[in-house]
Write a protein that holds these residues in place. Sequence first.
Motif, PDB file in Angstrom:
ATOM      1  N   UNK A 124       0.817  -1.220   0.000  1.00  0.00           N
ATOM      2  CA  UNK A 124       0.000   0.000   0.000  1.00  0.00           C
ATOM      3  C   UNK A 124       0.850   1.268   0.000  1.00  0.00           C
ATOM      4  N   UNK A 125       2.113   1.153  -0.366  1.00  0.00           N
ATOM      5  CA  UNK A 125       2.987   2.324  -0.430  1.00  0.00           C
ATOM      6  C   UNK A 125       2.579   3.205  -1.606  1.00  0.00           C
ATOM      7  N   UNK A 126       2.606   4.514  -1.372  1.00  0.00           N
ATOM      8  CA  UNK A 126       2.283   5.477  -2.425  1.00  0.00           C
ATOM      9  C   UNK A 126       3.547   6.202  -2.864  1.00  0.00           C
ATOM     10  N   UNK A 127       3.858   6.118  -4.153  1.00  0.00           N
ATOM     11  CA  UNK A 127       5.048   6.762  -4.700  1.00  0.00           C
ATOM     12  C   UNK A 127       4.653   7.943  -5.565  1.00  0.00           C
ATOM     13  N   UNK A 128       5.425   9.007  -5.474  1.00  0.00           N
ATOM     14  CA  UNK A 128       5.269  10.121  -6.409  1.00  0.00           C
ATOM     15  C   UNK A 128       6.302   9.946  -7.514  1.00  0.00           C
ATOM     16  N   UNK A 129       5.819   9.853  -8.748  1.00  0.00           N
ATOM     17  CA  UNK A 129       6.702   9.638  -9.895  1.00  0.00           C
ATOM     18  C   UNK A 129       6.334  10.621 -10.989  1.00  0.00           C
ATOM     19  N   UNK A 130       7.339  11.346 -11.480  1.00  0.00           N
ATOM     20  CA  UNK A 130       7.141  12.237 -12.614  1.00  0.00           C
ATOM     21  C   UNK A 130       7.316  11.419 -13.891  1.00  0.00           C
ATOM     22  N   UNK A 131       6.327  11.488 -14.768  1.00  0.00           N
ATOM     23  CA  UNK A 131       6.300  10.622 -15.952  1.00  0.00           C
ATOM     24  C   UNK A 131       6.042  11.453 -17.202  1.00  0.00           C
ATOM     25  N   UNK A 132       6.792  11.162 -18.266  1.00  0.00           N
ATOM     26  CA  UNK A 132       6.628  11.896 -19.511  1.00  0.00           C
ATOM     27  C   UNK A 132       5.917  11.126 -20.595  1.00  0.00           C
ATOM     28  N   UNK A 133       5.410   9.936 -20.280  1.00  0.00           N
ATOM     29  CA  UNK A 133       4.720   9.136 -21.293  1.00  0.00           C
ATOM     30  C   UNK A 133       3.406   9.799 -21.693  1.00  0.00           C
ATOM     31  N   UNK A 134       3.093   9.844 -22.991  1.00  0.00           N
ATOM     32  CA  UNK A 134       1.881  10.532 -23.444  1.00  0.00           C
ATOM     33  C   UNK A 134       0.589   9.828 -23.048  1.00  0.00           C
ATOM     34  N   UNK A 135       0.670   8.536 -22.737  1.00  0.00           N
ATOM     35  CA  UNK A 135      -0.564   7.796 -22.457  1.00  0.00           C
ATOM     36  C   UNK A 135      -0.821   7.557 -20.974  1.00  0.00           C
ATOM     37  N   UNK A 136      -0.017   8.146 -20.097  1.00  0.00           N
ATOM     38  CA  UNK A 136      -0.243   7.961 -18.658  1.00  0.00           C
ATOM     39  C   UNK A 136      -1.558   8.621 -18.257  1.00  0.00           C
TER      40      UNK A 136
END
Length: 209
Positions: A124-136
Motif C-alpha cells: 500500500x505504499x504510495x510513490x510520487x513519480x514524474x512521468x513523460x509518457x503521453x498515455x499515462x
Amino acid sequence: MITSYNVKGVGDTLIIILSNSEGKEVEAIRKGDVACVTLKETGDIVGWNIFSASHKITNLVGDGQVQLSPSQITELNLAVKEAGFDAEFTADNSPKFVVGFVKECEKHQDSDHLNITKIIVDNEEELQIVCGAPNIAQGMKVVVAKVGAMMPDGMLIWPGELRGVKSDGMVCSARELGLENAPAKKGILELPETAKVGKAFNFNITINE
C-alpha cells in the motif's frame, strides 16, 4: 542495495551498489577478491566488487540484477570478513518491478509534457513519480521500477527530481522492460484490469503486436 551478476558481460564478479556515484570520482581498496569502492572526496562507501564470486557464493546465477537469498547473504558476509573488511549486508528480497495503480495524475506546472503521478505499489505504499509518457492516466495499472531497480539496459533507478519535483521510481514502457514484441511507439505499458497491484511484474508476459 543493488546487486548485479553477469558472467557474460562482466565476468565472475558480484557488483554491489549502495548509492548513486554518477559523476563523482571514486577509488577502490582491494583486499584479496574483495574491493570496497568509496567516494574519493568523502570516503563514503558507495559499492563493493566481489571477484571470483561463484567460488564464494553458492548457486549464484544471473544476467543482471539479482536478489540474494539469506544463505547467500551469509556467504557474502563471510567472504567480506575473511578479506579483512568490517561490513555486513542484509537480504532485501522485496520486488523492484511491481504492478502499480495510478491513483492521481496531474500536469507538471513547469512542463508541457510531464505529469506528476501518485502510484500505489506493494504494501500500500504510495510513490510520487514524474512521468513523460503521453498515455499515462489516472486509473491505469502500470509497471513501476522502484528505487533500487536495475533496468535491462543497466540503468539504475535512484531517487531524483524532474523540473524541481521529487520523483521516486519510473513508470516503464514495454521497450524499457526489454519485452519481446515491444511496440516502437512511445508510451508506458498498460496492464490489464486483472493485474494485481503490488505483485512482482512477470517479465515473461506476451505483448501482442
